[in-house]
Enzyme design. Structure first.
Site, short mmCIF file in Angstrom:
data_model
loop_
_atom_site.label_atom_id
_atom_site.label_comp_id
_atom_site.label_asym_id
_atom_site.label_seq_id
_atom_site.Cartn_x
_atom_site.Cartn_y
_atom_site.Cartn_z
N ASP A 34 16.00 -64.07 -143.85
CA ASP A 34 14.63 -63.94 -143.47
C ASP A 34 14.18 -62.58 -144.22
OD1 ASP A 34 12.12 -64.24 -142.71
OD2 ASP A 34 12.79 -63.52 -140.46
N GLU B 54 11.13 -60.95 -148.81
CA GLU B 54 10.23 -60.98 -149.91
C GLU B 54 10.51 -59.81 -150.86
OE1 GLU B 54 9.67 -61.66 -146.54
OE2 GLU B 54 9.48 -63.63 -146.94
N ASP C 61 6.00 -68.22 -141.26
CA ASP C 61 5.29 -68.22 -139.98
C ASP C 61 4.19 -68.81 -139.85
OD1 ASP C 61 7.57 -66.51 -139.52
OD2 ASP C 61 6.69 -64.90 -139.64
C1 GLC Z 1 10.00 -63.47 -139.09
C2 GLC Z 1 10.63 -64.83 -139.31
C3 GLC Z 1 10.70 -65.78 -138.22
C4 GLC Z 1 11.74 -65.20 -137.45
C5 GLC Z 1 11.11 -63.55 -137.04
C6 GLC Z 1 12.29 -62.72 -136.19
O1 GLC Z 1 8.71 -63.57 -138.60
O2 GLC Z 1 9.53 -65.75 -140.34
O3 GLC Z 1 11.12 -67.17 -138.57
O4 GLC Z 1 11.72 -65.86 -136.18
O5 GLC Z 1 10.76 -62.92 -138.30
O6 GLC Z 1 13.32 -62.66 -137.04
#
Ligand code: GLC
Length: 800
Positions: free
Chosen positions: A407, A410, A485
């Site tokens: 995650d 980017e 998200d």
């Molecule tokens: C980001 C991710 C999400 C995750 C969060 C905490 O917002 O996109 O899926 O739960 O981080 O790690």
């Protein structure tokens, strides 16, 4: 439009007339008087690569997107010339290159129709701000031309009239039309006059695509640096364009383990251990199938990757084992930001080995993410990727984690306006040192690749499983992905549908959304409708931020739980069907979901459809995307289709009302299809499959179906231990014939098929298997049109 600088506007520059032409095998070079060079590479009869330089010097030819396994070779390559043009001819294409200015026009080699034509063609602007050029291309849109694809854009399927930017961006709570979001896939398909082609602009700089937005008949694309470097891919079938793009940028390196196609449950966050156990137990108690449980950032010690919170998870190895004994695979999140902390071994090691990204003038790139201030590994350095891959040894080999979720790659940086690194950050780019301007869009891809390498190594002999948020073209070789998200709204349910379809037609099929929505909370009805869509997405996971309440299948009362269970059960029944579709995708690049335009481009009704899609080859699905509905109107593609619930046969090619109360949704099966089903299991492997159910949908005429199976995990299938059954159905007024052809060395556990015959127009009076009449009692045939027979048959005749 991008401007040069505020100081001076030099305007567009153009290639002038061709002064020399050279040919080396399949590479043709055209040099102009003002020093521009166009290099055309004939990769296939249907694929030409166009590459331009304005100085006569090309950059090192390196791409993260193009796979070394891409097919090459053509049947014909002829170059001729006339007064005006050089003319390149293959069996599929004729390409004219104007001697005056390098502009190209591409024609279908068979009917000579115009497919794609430069307007201004290649041109450039010198960029004082960045040095180098802004490279541009513009093409004339043909009458009625439509555009599709482009990776993850939360907009309607047809892109005509819109402009987009490609710059991988953390986009919490994005909405319809938010652009850019998490992924950069600079590939689109175009369609006009029933013919389709595609363009893949393999340039990782910030890029833009304009589909008749600025000027109504012009399509253009440009990037803030690098080379004008694009592949022209001809169909004329759109499905062939997508298949060829996927061949170029890669198919998944191996099949996913079958369990990864089961249902996944996630939340930010399940902790401590007792909470995780409570959730998994509830799945089993309520008999809701589930294969994977996720640990979000709170499992770590202060958000330090590769650590565990001793307080919440005192003995992860034991917990993971206990979960595994109950059929749950544990998947953990790993982010790129490494906390600055000299007492943290991963940080110390990264620092000692000099693996963190640096600013142009020397210091490390420091940015804030969940753990506070962090440094970030340069995943574009192969040595860093190897180090990173090896960090997974303990998690996977020792603790038993089965999948890793990447995650924030980017890369996301908090509390800064651009939400990411500044442009000057340096990257290795596999030996082609560059700034973040060039590496930004591939950073997340290279992180996921490194993670994949670790998982592949340490999961062996099992298959790896990785999920990523950021991606560039080609990332599909390594990992699955989700759409980031989103929000728990009805519109987001529609958007999730569009996103999954679009990713599939952009070569990336292993995709799903946060079911129910990540931000905010759905009501039960929205959650149930979203599950109905989600079970048709290759990656099927509920995830939520958790700050607005629970989002497990039972969180909305028993009526909703029952609907959710029913649909997750359907997913599990359809696993052999989905696995077969995945195998087709991994083998040939055929997308698992097909938007209607991809399914039937020759029917103009499909060109603007958004909601309906074909799952695999034979199932049409369409979600209900509004509250309080008892059904909806939808377009059923041409041909005859069975209503999945009622077996009523409808003739497609029209928009129709379809009933679908909350416990139902519009699903249709193509006539003639044979759909394989497994029994409902609480997780993959819970049961030994001792009979394969085949739902046979009668058709007067012929239809072919396939069923692919193997050991569900491991690599034996590559050595030929798979089972591929091809069924040829041929229906007549008083007879139904099914021929089976089997290949592969894998022996399935079941010995029999149970055939469930739908829509048979006659009463069965005789059954022959391989020319021998079989008594009804041996077939367990008792009037309900189901019969049990050996899986070994070659030809089955069912007669009136
Ligand atoms: C980001 C991710 C999400 C995750 C969060 C905490 O917002 O996109 O899926 O739960 O981080 O790690």
């Amino acid at each position: 439009m991008i401007l040069n600088t505020e100081l001076e506007y030099k305007g567009n520059l153009f290639p002038s007339q061709i002064v020399s032409y050279e040919k080396h095998l399949n590479v043709l070079s055209f040099t102009t008087e003002n020093g521009a060079v166009l290099q055309v590479t004939v990769r296939r009869d249907s694929i030409l690569r166009f590459r331009f330089t304005t100085t006569g010097i090309f950059e090192n030819d390196f791409s993260y997107a193009i796979t070394k396994y891409a097919s090459r070779g053509y049947n014909l390559l002829e170059v001729t010339e006339n007064d005006k043009n050089y003319i390149i001819t293959t069996t599929k294409l004729i390409c004219h290159i104007s001697k005056l200015d390098l502009r190209t026009s591409i024609y279908d080699a068979i009917d000579k129709s115009l497919i794609c034509e430069d307007e201004l063609g290649f041109h450039w602007e010198e960029s004082y701000e960045f040095g180098g050029n802004v490279v541009k291309m513009s093409k004339t849109a043909q009458p009625g031309e439509s555009y599709y694809g482009l990776g993850d854009k939360p907009v309607d399927n047809n892109l005509k009239g819109k402009r987009f930017e490609n710059w991988v961006t953390d986009s919490y709570a994005y909405g319809r039309n938010t652009d850019p979001i998490y992924k950069t896939i600079p590939f689109y398909t175009a369609l006009h006059n029933k013919k389709s082609y595609g363009i893949f602009f393999d340039n990782t700089f910030r890029s833009f695509f304009d589909f008749c937005h600025e000027r109504r008949n012009i399509t253009s694309f440009w990037a803030q640096g690098g080379e004008m470097n694009y592949y022209f891919i001809y169909g004329p079938e759109m499905s062939d364009v997508v298949v060829n793009y996927t061949d170029l940028t890669g198919k998944p390196h191996q099949l996913p383990a079958l369990w990864t196609l089961g249902y996944h449950q996630c939340k930010w966050s399940y902790y401590p251990e007792s909470n995780v156990k409570e959730i998994t137990k509830k799945f089993r108690d309520l008999k809701i199938p589930c294969d994977a449980i996720y640990l979000d950032i709170d499992y770590m010690e202060g958000f330090r990757c590769f650590t565990w919170s001793e307080e919440y998870f005192p003995n992860p190895k034991r917990m993971v084992k206990e979960l595994a004994d109950d059929g749950f695979k544990t998947i953990v999140i790993i982010d790129p930001g490494i906390k600055i902390d000299m007492d943290y071994s991963v940080f110390r090691e990264g620092l000692e080995k000099d693996y963190f990204c640096k600013r142009a003038d020397g210091p490390y790139m420091k940015g804030k993410v969940w753990p506070g201030e962090c440094y970030f590994p340069d995943f574009t350095n192969p040595e860093v990727r190897e180090w990173w891959a090896n960090l997974f040894q303990e998690l996977v080999e020792d603790i038993g984690v089965k999948g890793v979720w990447n995650d924030m790659n980017e890369p996301a940086v908090m509390d800064v306006p651009g939400k990411t690194f500044p442009n000057d950050v340096r990257h290795d780019y596999d030996g082609n040192q560059c700034s973040h301007r060039k590496a930004h869009n591939v950073y997340g891809m290279q992180m996921a690749r490194a993670t994949y390498q670790g998982l592949k190594k340490f999961s062996y002999p099992k298959r790896p499983f990785v999920i990523t948020r950021a991606a560039y073209s080609g990332t599909q070789r390594y990992t699955s992905s989700w759409t980031g998200d989103n929000i728990a709204t009805w519109d987001h349910l529609t958007i999730a549908n569009l996103q999954a379809q679009r990713m599939c037609m952009s070569g990336f099929s292993f995709i799903g959304s946060d079911i129910g929505g990540f931000a905010e909370q759905p009501n039960g009805e929205l959650y149930a409708r979203w599950i109905q869509l989600g079970i048709f997405h290759p990656f099927c996971r509920t995830h939520s931020s958790g700050d607005h309440g629970d989002q497990e299948p039972w969180a909305f009362g028993t009526a909703i739980t029952d609907v959710v269970r029913k649909f997750i059960e359907l997913r599990y029944q359809l696993l052999p069907y989905l696995y077969t579709a995945f195998w087709r995708y991994a083998e040939e690049g055929i997308p698992i979901l097909k938007s209607l335009v991809l399914y039937d481009q020759h029917d103009p009704q499909t060109h603007y459809r958004n909601d309906e899609f074909v799952f695999g080859e034979k199932i049409l699905a369409c979600p209900i995307t509004a509250p309080n509905q008892t059904g909806r109107r939808l377009y059923i593609p041409r041909g005859k289709w069975y209503n999945f619930w009622s077996d009523e046969v409808v003739e497609g090619g029209t928009e129709q009302w379809v009933d679908a109360d909350l416990d139902s949704m519009p699903i249709f099966v193509k006539e003639g299809a044979i759909i394989p089903k497994y029994p409902i299991q609480q997780y993959v492997g819970e049961k030994t499959i001792d009979e394969l159910l085949l739902d046979v949908y009668y058709k007067e005429g012929k239809e072919t179906s396939e069923v692919y199976e193997d050991a569900t995990d491991g690599y034996d299938y590559i050595k030929g231990r798979y089972s591929l059954r091809t069924f040829k159905l041929s229906g007549k007024k008083k007879e139904l014939i099914i021929q089976q052809h089997k290949s592969g060395k894998f022996i399935t556990t079941y010995k029999t098929f149970k055939l469930n015959l739908h829509g048979l127009p006659f009463k069965i009076s005789k059954v022959e298997i391989d020319n021998v009449i079989i008594p009804f009692k041996d077939l367990e045939l008792n009037g309900d049109n189901t019969l049990v027979l050996t899986k070994e048959f070659s030809e089955l005749h069912i007669m009136a």
